[in-house]
Design a protein around this motif. Structure first.
Motif: not given
Length: 233
Positions: A193-195, A208-217
Motif C-alpha cells: 500500500i502507498v502508506r 499539493p498535500d491534498r493530491l498526495v493524500a488522495q494518490f491511493q484513491s
C-alpha cells in the motif's frame, strides 16, 4: 491433422487448441479490457512481437472469437471486436487472473515487472472521481530503469480517456511519483500500500498535500487485487 492438434474429440482439448497457445489468453485479457486497435493491443502485450500478434489475431478471427470491423470515417483502418463467442470467454479469463493472484507467489510474480504493461494498466484503471475536475498530470519516475522507460506521464482530462505518455507532454505536473517498478507493481497488484511504501522510503510523492493524500484513491488497483490469498501454512 494440424501439428498442434491434440487429436481428441473432447471439448476441453478442442478449446485448448484455440486458447492455450502462447500469448492467446493474455491477448484475450486485453481485448476484454476494451482494446480494439492493433497499436492498443501492442501496448497491452508489449513483449509480444507484432508478427506474432498479427498471427494470433488471425487465428482468433478464423476461430470465430474476434472479427475485424472497418472504422467509420477512417478508411483502411480496422478494429478487432470480440464476437459472442469471444465475449463468453470473459469469466474464463477472469478465472485465470483470480487463480494467479490467489496461488502464484507474489515474489514470483514481481520478479520481472514490465513497466510498459504496468503503466498501461494503471492508466486504464485510473479512478477519476477523487480527482480534481480539471486536467491533472502525474509524472512517474522509476529508478533503475533505462532512460527510455524511466519517465512516464498520465494526463487525465475530464470527459476524455486518460492518456499515457512516455515523452513529456509539455504541461505543468500536478503530482510527481518517484519509486521503482517493483514497488509500484506491488501496490497496483494489492501486495503493498502507498502508506507503507512511503514510510519505508520506497515511494516519494511530491505535490499539493491534498493530491498526495488522495494518490491511493486516484490510482485504483488491479481488477484482481482484492482476491483473497490462502493463509500461510
Amino acid at each position: 491433422m494440424p501439428e498442434r492438434s491434440y487429436g481428441q474429440f473432447c471439448p476441453v482439448a478442442m478449446a485448448a487448441e484455440i486458447l492455450a497457445t502462447r500469448w492467446t489468453i493474455v491477448l484475450l485479457r486485453e481485448l476484454l479490457a476494451g482494446s480494439t486497435r492493433f497499436n492498443e493491443l501492442r501496448r497491452g502485450v508489449p513483449r509480444m512481437s507484432p508478427a506474432l500478434l498479427s498471427q494470433r489475431l488471425k487465428e482468433l478471427e478464423e476461430a470465430g472469437v474476434v472479427e475485424r470491423v472497418p472504422v467509420a470515417k477512417e478508411p483502411g483502418v480496422s478494429e478487432y471486436v470480440l464476437t459472442a463467442a469471444g465475449r463468453e470467454l470473459k469469466p474464463i479469463v477472469e478465472a485465470f487472473g483470480c487463480w494467479g493472484q490467489r496461488w502464484v507467489s507474489s515474489k514470483l510474480s514481481l520478479q520481472q515487472p514490465d513497466v510498459n504493461l504496468l503503466m498501461w494498466d494503471m492508466r486504464r484503471g485510473l479512478k477519476r472521481e477523487p480527482m480534481p475536475q480539471r486536467r491533472c498530470i502525474m509524472q512517474f519516475q522509476f529508478s533503475g530503469e533505462p532512460a527510455a522507460t524511466r519517465n512516464w506521464w498520465i494526463v487525465a482530462t475530464p470527459g476524455e480517456p486518460a492518456e499515457l505518455c512516455c515523452v513529456d507532454p509539455g504541461h505543468d505536473v500536478d503530482l510527481y511519483i518517484a519509486t521503482d517498478v517493483r514497488t509500484m507493481a506491488a501496490i497496483w497488484m494489492g501486495h503493498d500500500i502507498v502508506r507503507d511504501a512511503r514510510d519505508a522510503g520506497r515511494l516519494m510523492l511530491t505535490g499539493p498535500d491534498r493530491l498526495v493524500a488522495q494518490f491511493q484513491s486516484w490510482l485504483g488497483l488491479s481488477p484482481f487485487a482484492t482476491v483473497e490469498r490462502p493463509l500461510a501454512a
